[in-house]
Design a protein around this motif. Sequence first.
Motif, PDB file in Angstrom:
ATOM      1  N   TYR A  27       0.851  -1.177   0.000  1.00  0.00           N
ATOM      2  CA  TYR A  27       0.000   0.000   0.000  1.00  0.00           C
ATOM      3  C   TYR A  27       0.888   1.228   0.000  1.00  0.00           C
ATOM      4  N   TYR A  28       0.599   2.150  -0.925  1.00  0.00           N
ATOM      5  CA  TYR A  28       1.380   3.367  -1.080  1.00  0.00           C
ATOM      6  C   TYR A  28       0.462   4.564  -0.942  1.00  0.00           C
ATOM      7  N   LYS A  29       0.936   5.592  -0.271  1.00  0.00           N
ATOM      8  CA  LYS A  29       0.183   6.836  -0.152  1.00  0.00           C
ATOM      9  C   LYS A  29       1.114   7.998  -0.460  1.00  0.00           C
ATOM     10  N   GLN A  30       0.717   8.797  -1.444  1.00  0.00           N
ATOM     11  CA  GLN A  30       1.479   9.986  -1.791  1.00  0.00           C
ATOM     12  C   GLN A  30       1.193  11.038  -0.738  1.00  0.00           C
ATOM     13  N   THR A  31       2.230  11.542  -0.085  1.00  0.00           N
ATOM     14  CA  THR A  31       2.056  12.486   1.013  1.00  0.00           C
ATOM     15  C   THR A  31       2.488  13.908   0.667  1.00  0.00           C
ATOM     16  N   HIS A  32       3.094  14.102  -0.487  1.00  0.00           N
ATOM     17  CA  HIS A  32       3.566  15.408  -0.938  1.00  0.00           C
ATOM     18  C   HIS A  32       3.396  15.481  -2.454  1.00  0.00           C
ATOM     19  N   ASP A  33       3.480  16.689  -2.995  1.00  0.00           N
ATOM     20  CA  ASP A  33       3.555  16.812  -4.448  1.00  0.00           C
ATOM     21  C   ASP A  33       4.809  16.091  -4.917  1.00  0.00           C
ATOM     22  N   VAL A  34       4.697  15.356  -6.018  1.00  0.00           N
ATOM     23  CA  VAL A  34       5.857  14.682  -6.595  1.00  0.00           C
ATOM     24  C   VAL A  34       6.217  15.418  -7.874  1.00  0.00           C
ATOM     25  N   ASN A  35       7.395  16.020  -7.887  1.00  0.00           N
ATOM     26  CA  ASN A  35       7.888  16.761  -9.037  1.00  0.00           C
ATOM     27  C   ASN A  35       8.867  15.866  -9.792  1.00  0.00           C
ATOM     28  N   ILE A  36       8.430  15.343 -10.930  1.00  0.00           N
ATOM     29  CA  ILE A  36       9.304  14.482 -11.730  1.00  0.00           C
ATOM     30  C   ILE A  36      10.349  15.319 -12.447  1.00  0.00           C
ATOM     31  N   ASN A  37      10.081  16.613 -12.606  1.00  0.00           N
ATOM     32  CA  ASN A  37      11.041  17.572 -13.150  1.00  0.00           C
ATOM     33  C   ASN A  37      11.528  17.198 -14.547  1.00  0.00           C
ATOM     34  N   PHE A  38      10.612  16.653 -15.352  1.00  0.00           N
ATOM     35  CA  PHE A  38      10.915  16.276 -16.743  1.00  0.00           C
ATOM     36  C   PHE A  38      12.164  15.409 -16.846  1.00  0.00           C
ATOM     37  N   ALA A  39      12.379  14.526 -15.866  1.00  0.00           N
ATOM     38  CA  ALA A  39      13.589  13.694 -15.800  1.00  0.00           C
ATOM     39  C   ALA A  39      13.630  12.697 -16.948  1.00  0.00           C
ATOM     40  N   GLU A  40      14.733  12.692 -17.674  1.00  0.00           N
ATOM     41  CA  GLU A  40      14.900  11.752 -18.776  1.00  0.00           C
ATOM     42  C   GLU A  40      15.160  10.337 -18.281  1.00  0.00           C
ATOM     43  N   ASP A  41      15.625  10.191 -17.041  1.00  0.00           N
ATOM     44  CA  ASP A  41      15.937   8.863 -16.518  1.00  0.00           C
ATOM     45  C   ASP A  41      14.771   8.241 -15.743  1.00  0.00           C
ATOM     46  N   TYR A  42      13.590   8.868 -15.769  1.00  0.00           N
ATOM     47  CA  TYR A  42      12.422   8.321 -15.078  1.00  0.00           C
ATOM     48  C   TYR A  42      11.938   7.084 -15.814  1.00  0.00           C
ATOM     49  N   THR A  43      11.811   5.971 -15.118  1.00  0.00           N
ATOM     50  CA  THR A  43      11.276   4.745 -15.689  1.00  0.00           C
ATOM     51  C   THR A  43       9.927   4.481 -15.043  1.00  0.00           C
ATOM     52  N   SER A  44       8.904   4.314 -15.856  1.00  0.00           N
ATOM     53  CA  SER A  44       7.553   4.111 -15.351  1.00  0.00           C
ATOM     54  C   SER A  44       7.453   2.785 -14.610  1.00  0.00           C
ATOM     55  N   PRO A  45       6.961   2.799 -13.359  1.00  0.00           N
ATOM     56  CA  PRO A  45       6.868   1.562 -12.587  1.00  0.00           C
ATOM     57  C   PRO A  45       5.639   0.737 -12.952  1.00  0.00           C
ATOM     58  N   THR A  46       5.652  -0.538 -12.539  1.00  0.00           N
ATOM     59  CA  THR A  46       4.505  -1.426 -12.648  1.00  0.00           C
ATOM     60  C   THR A  46       3.927  -1.612 -11.256  1.00  0.00           C
ATOM     61  N   LEU A  47       2.629  -1.391 -11.101  1.00  0.00           N
ATOM     62  CA  LEU A  47       1.952  -1.631  -9.834  1.00  0.00           C
ATOM     63  C   LEU A  47       1.392  -3.048  -9.888  1.00  0.00           C
ATOM     64  N   GLU A  48       1.848  -3.912  -8.978  1.00  0.00           N
ATOM     65  CA  GLU A  48       1.512  -5.332  -9.030  1.00  0.00           C
ATOM     66  C   GLU A  48       0.128  -5.636  -8.461  1.00  0.00           C
ATOM     67  N   VAL A  49      -0.325  -6.873  -8.702  1.00  0.00           N
ATOM     68  CA  VAL A  49      -1.625  -7.348  -8.247  1.00  0.00           C
ATOM     69  C   VAL A  49      -1.758  -7.156  -6.741  1.00  0.00           C
ATOM     70  N   GLU A  50      -2.910  -6.726  -6.324  1.00  0.00           N
ATOM     71  CA  GLU A  50      -3.273  -6.491  -4.927  1.00  0.00           C
ATOM     72  C   GLU A  50      -2.547  -5.311  -4.292  1.00  0.00           C
ATOM     73  N   SER A  51      -1.764  -4.568  -5.053  1.00  0.00           N
ATOM     74  CA  SER A  51      -1.127  -3.372  -4.532  1.00  0.00           C
ATOM     75  C   SER A  51      -2.044  -2.183  -4.763  1.00  0.00           C
ATOM     76  N   CYS A  52      -1.934  -1.185  -3.897  1.00  0.00           N
ATOM     77  CA  CYS A  52      -2.788   0.000  -3.991  1.00  0.00           C
ATOM     78  C   CYS A  52      -1.935   1.259  -3.906  1.00  0.00           C
ATOM     79  N   TYR A  53      -2.230   2.225  -4.780  1.00  0.00           N
ATOM     80  CA  TYR A  53      -1.560   3.519  -4.764  1.00  0.00           C
ATOM     81  C   TYR A  53      -2.618   4.594  -4.584  1.00  0.00           C
ATOM     82  N   ASP A  54      -2.496   5.389  -3.534  1.00  0.00           N
ATOM     83  CA  ASP A  54      -3.407   6.507  -3.277  1.00  0.00           C
ATOM     84  C   ASP A  54      -2.620   7.792  -3.467  1.00  0.00           C
ATOM     85  N   GLY A  55      -2.946   8.542  -4.512  1.00  0.00           N
ATOM     86  CA  GLY A  55      -2.217   9.763  -4.835  1.00  0.00           C
ATOM     87  C   GLY A  55      -2.577  10.962  -3.985  1.00  0.00           C
TER      88      GLY A  55
END
Length: 168
Positions: A27-55
Motif C-alpha cells: 500500500y502506497y500513499k502519496q504524502t507530498h507533491d511529486v515533481n518528476i522535473n521532466f527527468a529523462e531517466d524516469y522509468t515508469s513503474p509497474t503496480l503489481e496485483v493487490e497493490s494500492c496507490y493513493d495519490g
Amino acid sequence: TLENPLQVRVKEHLHSLGAANKTTAKYYKQTHDVNINFAEDYTSPTLEVESCYDGSSDVGCVIKNASDTIFEVNNGTITNTQVVSFDSRNLSKDNIAGFVMENNGVIKNCSVGSINGENNEDNIVIQGTNAYGFVAINSNQISNCYAVGIVIGTEEAAGFVGSNGKRH
C-alpha cells in the motif's frame, strides 16, 4: 499495510514502486507533491496485483512536470491521483500515455490535467508515435477519471483510452 502505507514523497519513491512490490501486496500513499522535473531517466513503474496507490489528490497532492508515462502497467488499484503538468515533446517515444500504458486493474478518481481553472490544456502535451491522453490499453475498470490537454500521435492518437481489451 493499509493502515500504515509506504509514503511516496519524491520522484525516486514513485520510480522505485515496481521494484518494491514484486512479492506481496503493498500500500502506497502519496504524502507530498511529486515533481518528476521532466527527468529523462524516469522509468515508469509497474503496480503489481493487490497493490494500492493513493495519490492523495483529495487533499491537494499532485504529480507534476512529467514527460513520460506515470505507470507502465497497473495490475492493482490506483486512486485519487492527479497529474497537473506533462510535456513529452522533447522525448522520442513510440508509445506514450499520460497516466498508464496498460491497465489490468482499477483506476478511480484520477486525472491528467485540470478542469478547475488552475491549469489549462497548455500544461498537458502528450506527443509520440502512438499517444494516449490517459490509458493506452484498458482491460479492466476506469471510473470517475478524465484527461484534459493536447494529444499528438503521428500514427495513432486517443484523447482518453487507446483501446479497451487485452493486447493480442
